[in-house]
Design a protein around this motif. Structure first.
Motif, PDB file in Angstrom:
ATOM      1  N   GLN A 193     -28.843 -44.086  15.728  1.00  0.00           N
ATOM      2  CA  GLN A 193     -29.091 -43.183  16.948  1.00  0.00           C
ATOM      3  C   GLN A 193     -30.541 -43.210  17.005  1.00  0.00           C
ATOM      4  O   GLN A 193     -31.027 -43.008  18.361  1.00  0.00           O
ATOM      5  CB  GLN A 193     -28.565 -41.764  16.595  1.00  0.00           C
ATOM      6  CG  GLN A 193     -27.161 -41.437  16.536  1.00  0.00           C
ATOM      7  CD  GLN A 193     -26.938 -40.122  15.976  1.00  0.00           C
ATOM      8  OE1 GLN A 193     -27.191 -39.658  15.042  1.00  0.00           O
ATOM      9  NE2 GLN A 193     -26.442 -39.435  17.061  1.00  0.00           N
ATOM     10  N   ALA A 194     -31.528 -43.346  16.152  1.00  0.00           N
ATOM     11  CA  ALA A 194     -32.800 -43.357  16.403  1.00  0.00           C
ATOM     12  C   ALA A 194     -33.460 -44.677  17.273  1.00  0.00           C
ATOM     13  O   ALA A 194     -33.984 -44.712  17.893  1.00  0.00           O
ATOM     14  CB  ALA A 194     -33.435 -43.353  14.960  1.00  0.00           C
ATOM     15  N   ALA A 195     -32.687 -45.704  17.085  1.00  0.00           N
ATOM     16  CA  ALA A 195     -32.744 -47.010  17.496  1.00  0.00           C
ATOM     17  C   ALA A 195     -32.499 -46.785  19.002  1.00  0.00           C
ATOM     18  O   ALA A 195     -33.149 -47.786  19.968  1.00  0.00           O
ATOM     19  CB  ALA A 195     -31.752 -48.062  16.995  1.00  0.00           C
ATOM     20  N   GLU A 238     -31.517 -33.894  13.054  1.00  0.00           N
ATOM     21  CA  GLU A 238     -31.243 -33.876  11.782  1.00  0.00           C
ATOM     22  C   GLU A 238     -30.468 -35.289  11.221  1.00  0.00           C
ATOM     23  O   GLU A 238     -30.420 -35.903  10.268  1.00  0.00           O
ATOM     24  CB  GLU A 238     -30.305 -32.760  11.039  1.00  0.00           C
ATOM     25  CG  GLU A 238     -30.493 -32.490   9.707  1.00  0.00           C
ATOM     26  CD  GLU A 238     -30.031 -31.167   8.998  1.00  0.00           C
ATOM     27  OE1 GLU A 238     -30.538 -30.498   8.305  1.00  0.00           O
ATOM     28  OE2 GLU A 238     -28.812 -30.783   9.376  1.00  0.00           O
ATOM     29  N   LYS A 239     -29.344 -35.396  11.891  1.00  0.00           N
ATOM     30  CA  LYS A 239     -28.520 -36.742  11.772  1.00  0.00           C
ATOM     31  C   LYS A 239     -29.304 -37.800  11.938  1.00  0.00           C
ATOM     32  O   LYS A 239     -29.224 -38.702  11.144  1.00  0.00           O
ATOM     33  CB  LYS A 239     -27.410 -36.313  12.848  1.00  0.00           C
ATOM     34  CG  LYS A 239     -26.420 -35.694  12.488  1.00  0.00           C
ATOM     35  CD  LYS A 239     -25.207 -35.668  13.527  1.00  0.00           C
ATOM     36  CE  LYS A 239     -24.083 -34.279  13.276  1.00  0.00           C
ATOM     37  NZ  LYS A 239     -23.054 -34.354  14.467  1.00  0.00           N
ATOM     38  N   ILE A 240     -30.275 -37.982  13.029  1.00  0.00           N
ATOM     39  CA  ILE A 240     -31.180 -38.963  13.396  1.00  0.00           C
ATOM     40  C   ILE A 240     -32.108 -39.378  12.165  1.00  0.00           C
ATOM     41  O   ILE A 240     -32.216 -40.428  11.498  1.00  0.00           O
ATOM     42  CB  ILE A 240     -31.882 -38.951  14.303  1.00  0.00           C
ATOM     43  CG1 ILE A 240     -30.957 -39.041  15.891  1.00  0.00           C
ATOM     44  CG2 ILE A 240     -33.131 -40.024  14.719  1.00  0.00           C
ATOM     45  CD1 ILE A 240     -31.487 -38.801  17.058  1.00  0.00           C
ATOM     46  N   TYR A 241     -32.684 -38.303  11.461  1.00  0.00           N
ATOM     47  CA  TYR A 241     -33.418 -38.250  10.513  1.00  0.00           C
ATOM     48  C   TYR A 241     -32.718 -38.818   9.143  1.00  0.00           C
ATOM     49  O   TYR A 241     -33.351 -38.996   8.038  1.00  0.00           O
ATOM     50  CB  TYR A 241     -34.413 -37.138  10.036  1.00  0.00           C
ATOM     51  CG  TYR A 241     -35.466 -37.261  10.804  1.00  0.00           C
ATOM     52  CD1 TYR A 241     -36.945 -37.701  10.271  1.00  0.00           C
ATOM     53  CD2 TYR A 241     -35.707 -36.921  12.339  1.00  0.00           C
ATOM     54  CE1 TYR A 241     -38.072 -37.666  11.331  1.00  0.00           C
ATOM     55  CE2 TYR A 241     -36.958 -37.248  13.168  1.00  0.00           C
ATOM     56  CZ  TYR A 241     -38.080 -37.449  12.534  1.00  0.00           C
ATOM     57  OH  TYR A 241     -39.183 -37.531  13.101  1.00  0.00           O
ATOM     58  N   GLN A 242     -31.440 -38.333   8.974  1.00  0.00           N
ATOM     59  CA  GLN A 242     -30.609 -38.510   7.766  1.00  0.00           C
ATOM     60  C   GLN A 242     -31.107 -37.680   6.373  1.00  0.00           C
ATOM     61  O   GLN A 242     -31.027 -38.314   5.450  1.00  0.00           O
ATOM     62  CB  GLN A 242     -30.365 -39.815   7.550  1.00  0.00           C
ATOM     63  CG  GLN A 242     -29.693 -40.656   8.692  1.00  0.00           C
ATOM     64  CD  GLN A 242     -29.672 -42.037   8.566  1.00  0.00           C
ATOM     65  OE1 GLN A 242     -30.597 -42.893   7.847  1.00  0.00           O
ATOM     66  NE2 GLN A 242     -28.337 -42.623   8.736  1.00  0.00           N
ATOM     67  N   LYS A 243     -31.653 -36.558   6.837  1.00  0.00           N
ATOM     68  CA  LYS A 243     -32.076 -35.655   5.707  1.00  0.00           C
ATOM     69  C   LYS A 243     -32.177 -34.306   6.235  1.00  0.00           C
ATOM     70  O   LYS A 243     -32.310 -34.016   7.364  1.00  0.00           O
ATOM     71  CB  LYS A 243     -33.530 -36.073   5.205  1.00  0.00           C
ATOM     72  CG  LYS A 243     -34.824 -36.197   6.101  1.00  0.00           C
ATOM     73  CD  LYS A 243     -36.008 -36.628   5.407  1.00  0.00           C
ATOM     74  CE  LYS A 243     -37.061 -36.364   6.448  1.00  0.00           C
ATOM     75  NZ  LYS A 243     -38.445 -36.694   5.704  1.00  0.00           N
ATOM     76  N   PRO A 244     -32.257 -33.489   5.194  1.00  0.00           N
ATOM     77  CA  PRO A 244     -32.198 -32.005   5.675  1.00  0.00           C
ATOM     78  C   PRO A 244     -33.642 -31.515   6.408  1.00  0.00           C
ATOM     79  O   PRO A 244     -34.637 -31.582   5.572  1.00  0.00           O
ATOM     80  CB  PRO A 244     -32.074 -30.960   4.337  1.00  0.00           C
ATOM     81  CG  PRO A 244     -31.462 -31.994   3.375  1.00  0.00           C
ATOM     82  CD  PRO A 244     -31.946 -33.526   3.652  1.00  0.00           C
TER      83      PRO A 244
END
Length: 383
Positions: free
Chosen positions: A4-6, A131-137
């Motif tokens: 998603q970030a890409a 948050e999903k894009i960063y894959q951390k809380p």
């Protein structure tokens, strides 16, 4: 980097910054209103009971917005809903400051409640996606920005009260700043408008989401009480002068912001269930200290504890809800935040009724019980 970030047309930290600002701006709007409730009450010569009854207009607006907000977020996406919602929120705030009669105040409160729920759902949907894009809380940090805005708005409100600035001019100045910031950052929010076949209509939340909503409901009753009644508590129960009327509210907002910036780490270290249990206990203990020892220093200590107590509950609950397997993130958040936000908006007018029958101190004991409910329900729910 996640897939998603890409796909983002800009660096992901631009998105995180934009979402952070999207949380800060409505926090500034709400804090501006909360800091001047006592002024508006005095201007319109309202008793505590009358103010409590009028405050029910805000949850009326929220209830009216329930089907509309869920429908809108599935049709236009959370980015466009955030834009329309925040601007509408600001316009309603100006109306509150301009109100010269009870009917006018009530009408603006309905609009204020309608916009607040739409904004709440939109920005939290953006936060879940980020948050999903960063894959951390990182959810709690966004709510920390909302709280920081509350702290900022409270400080500005205290200054305006000290200078006897009319709420209309105060609110208009704040809304101008909000709209300028929103226009600058809007392009960096995530455009999540989906295809027509993927859009959902209203759906009943499952049992797990309802339980999360109840936890949020109890905590947000406590949070709403602090926003709407802390200044009045200091004025009427503690007999604080103008310079100290907002001190308890400011103390609460300070620790709520601090708590949200460390909540992600704390929950990861000690567990979500333990975090929520501690949160409820701190809320109850803080409110009871303010009630049992009605002095400015002890009440400020109590409000500091309440701020820490409520800080992590909503972001943790929203983060879990956004990962629902039965509904889209936007619709799941709409369901949970709606249940919780009803507590946030219904709690303050209930406090007014209880205060009218008994006293503000008695009503704050009732709110302390809500903190204990957070602990009790969190103990029994699988998280």
């Amino acid at each position: 980097m996640s897939d998603q970030a890409a796909l983002l047309p800009f660096p992901k930290h631009y998105l995180r910054t934009a979402v952070s600002i999207a949380f800060f701006l409505p926090g500034l709007i709400f804090a501006s209103w909360a800091s001047r409730i006592a002024t508006i009450q005095q201007t319109l010569n309202l008793s505590d009971a009358a103010l409590g009854a009028i405050l029910f207009c805000i949850p009326v607006g929220l209830i009216v917005s329930l089907p509309a907000a869920g429908w809108l977020i599935s049709r236009i996406g959370s980015r466009r809903l955030a834009l329309v919602g925040i601007i509408s929120y600001g316009v309603a705030l100006i109306g509150l400051g301009a109100a010269i009669s009870v009917p006018m105040l009530m009408g603006c409160m309905v609009a204020f409640g309608f916009a607040s729920n739409s904004v709440n759902i939109a920005v939290n949907t953006q936060a879940v996606a980020t948050e999903k894009i960063y894959q951390k809380p990182i959810m709690a940090s966004f709510h920390g920005l909302w709280s920081l805005a509350g702290f900022t708005g409270a400080g500005i409100g205290t200054f305006m009260i000290g200078k006897n600035i009319n709420p209309f001019y105060h609110f208009t100045g704040m809304v101008v700043i909000v709209i300028i910031a929103l226009i600058i950052t809007y392009r960096y929010l995530l455009d999540d408008k989906g295809p027509a076949e993927a859009r959902q209509g209203f759906a009943m939340p499952d049992r797990a989401l309802i339980k999360l909503g109840i936890i949020a409901f109890c905590s947000l009753i406590c949070e709403g009480a602090m926003f709407d009644w802390s200044v009045i508590y200091f004025k009427k129960v503690l007999n604080a002068h103008n310079g100290w009327m907002g001190a308890g509210y400011t103390a609460f907002m300070c620790t709520m912001a601090m708590g949200r910036f460390i909540a992600d780490w704390f929950a990861h270290r000690f567990g979500l269930k333990q975090t929520l249990q501690l949160s409820g206990l701190l809320t109850a203990i803080g409110l009871l200290i303010a009630v049992i020892f009605p002095r400015i220093p002890t009440a400020m200590l109590g409000f500091l504890l309440v701020g820490f107590g409520v800080s992590s509950v909503v972001p943790m609950v929203y983060s879990v809800a956004g990962k629902s397997k039965t509904m889209s993130a936007g619709m799941a958040l709409a369901a949970v935040s709606t249940i919780g936000f009803i507590g946030f908006l219904v709690g303050p007018p209930v406090i007014g009724f209880v205060a009218g029958i008994f006293s503000l101190r008695v009503s704050f004991v009732l709110i302390a019980v809500m903190g204990l409910f957070v602990t009790a329900i969190s103990t029994k729910v699988k998280l």
